[in-house]
Write an enzyme that holds these catalytic residues in place. Structure first.
Site, PDB file in Angstrom:
ATOM      1  N   ARG A   1       8.299   4.347  -7.563  1.00  0.00           N
ATOM      2  CA  ARG A   1       8.643   3.998  -6.186  1.00  0.00           C
ATOM      3  C   ARG A   1       9.805   3.012  -6.124  1.00  0.00           C
ATOM      4  NH1 ARG A   1       2.771   2.463  -3.824  1.00  0.00           N
ATOM      5  NH2 ARG A   1       3.974   2.175  -1.885  1.00  0.00           N
TER       6      ARG A   1
ATOM      7  N   LEU B   1      -3.469   6.331 -10.142  1.00  0.00           N
ATOM      8  CA  LEU B   1      -2.385   6.620  -9.200  1.00  0.00           C
ATOM      9  C   LEU B   1      -2.568   5.696  -8.000  1.00  0.00           C
ATOM     10  CD1 LEU B   1      -2.334  10.554  -9.066  1.00  0.00           C
ATOM     11  CD2 LEU B   1      -0.904   9.055 -10.459  1.00  0.00           C
ATOM     12  N   ASP B   2      -1.470   5.236  -7.419  1.00  0.00           N
ATOM     13  CA  ASP B   2      -1.566   4.441  -6.204  1.00  0.00           C
ATOM     14  C   ASP B   2      -2.302   5.232  -5.121  1.00  0.00           C
ATOM     15  OD1 ASP B   2      -0.094   2.472  -7.462  1.00  0.00           O
ATOM     16  OD2 ASP B   2       1.810   3.038  -6.526  1.00  0.00           O
ATOM     17  N   ARG B   3      -2.953   4.523  -4.238  1.00  0.00           N
ATOM     18  CA  ARG B   3      -3.752   5.175  -3.202  1.00  0.00           C
ATOM     19  C   ARG B   3      -2.977   6.238  -2.404  1.00  0.00           C
ATOM     20  NH1 ARG B   3      -8.366   2.317   0.482  1.00  0.00           N
ATOM     21  NH2 ARG B   3      -9.113   4.231   1.448  1.00  0.00           N
TER      22      ARG B   3
END
Length: 225
Positions: A161, A58-60
């Site tokens: 996103r 997962l993105d930060r």
């Protein structure tokens, strides 16, 4: 502190907080993989090297369900499930505009600019891009926030996103893709809500969900099932 959602001999599934890396990078910040190894060392009194395989990322600034493998056998089988799209992934996204339709399938060709760490979405086939698909449905609307339940078919960098932003529904807090302002904790309002798959050794169905973060942005939706 590790928020463990499910654990057995082969799997460790956790609720990653926004702001934590899954893998280490140039920042030197302690990633989730190392936190998980330390958790196993302490819980099972295992000194020395501990095996933890990262199955997906997962993105930060994104929170939610992350699946880790505790054995190499489980890691190989889980990696194959992701490649063959046998994992059912569900995300929750808070966006600042009402989507054009209450439910829809989005298909784009995504091109990543690695130097700037940003992805662009093209509505028509682009030879430099990867075909990317997701579906969403509008689940709730509270306090000028729209909760979308998102079902990605593919797993591209920044896919949810940029695809939501492409229909003028940027995720709240996601300045990179058009949000108006940041969230206080620098997170974005994207949460990996649920992961469902066949257990790699037991062959039973595993379905694990993570409650949304404690951040104020999620307060109106915390009791939603």
């Amino acid at each position: 502190m590790l928020d463990v959602l499910y654990e057995d001999n082969h799997l460790l599934i956790v609720n990653k907080p926004a702001g934590m890396l899954v893998h280490g990078d140039e920042t030197g910040d302690v990633p989730l993989a190392e936190v998980a190894k330390e958790y196993i060392r302490q819980k099972y009194n295992k000194p020395g090297n501990v095996f933890i395989g990262v199955v997906h990322r997962l993105d930060r600034p994104v929170s939610g369900v992350v699946l880790l493998a505790k054995t190499s056998k489980a890691l190989a089988r889980l990696n194959e499930m992701f490649k063959s799209k046998k994992m059912q992934k569900t995300y929750w996204a808070l966006v600042q505009n009402r989507p054009p339709q209450e439910s829809q399938t989005l298909v784009h060709w995504l091109v990543k600019d690695s130097d700037r760490n940003v992805t662009k979405a093209f509505a028509k086939e682009n030879p430099a891009g990867q075909r990317s698909e997701l579906s969403y449905r509008l689940r709730s609307h509270q306090e000028e926030k729209y909760l979308l339940e998102v079902y990605p078919v593919t797993g591209r960098p920044h896919q949810i996103r940029v695809q939501l932003a492409s229909m003028r529904c940027p995720i709240i807090g996601d300045l990179k893709y058009g949000a108006k302002q940041p969230l206080p904790d620098k997170s974005i309002a994207l949460h990996a809500r649920e992961l469902a798959f066949e257990h790699p050794t037991l062959k039973t169905k595993v379905s694990v969900s993570a409650p949304p973060p404690a951040a104020a942005a999620w307060a109106p939706f915390r009791n939603l099932k």
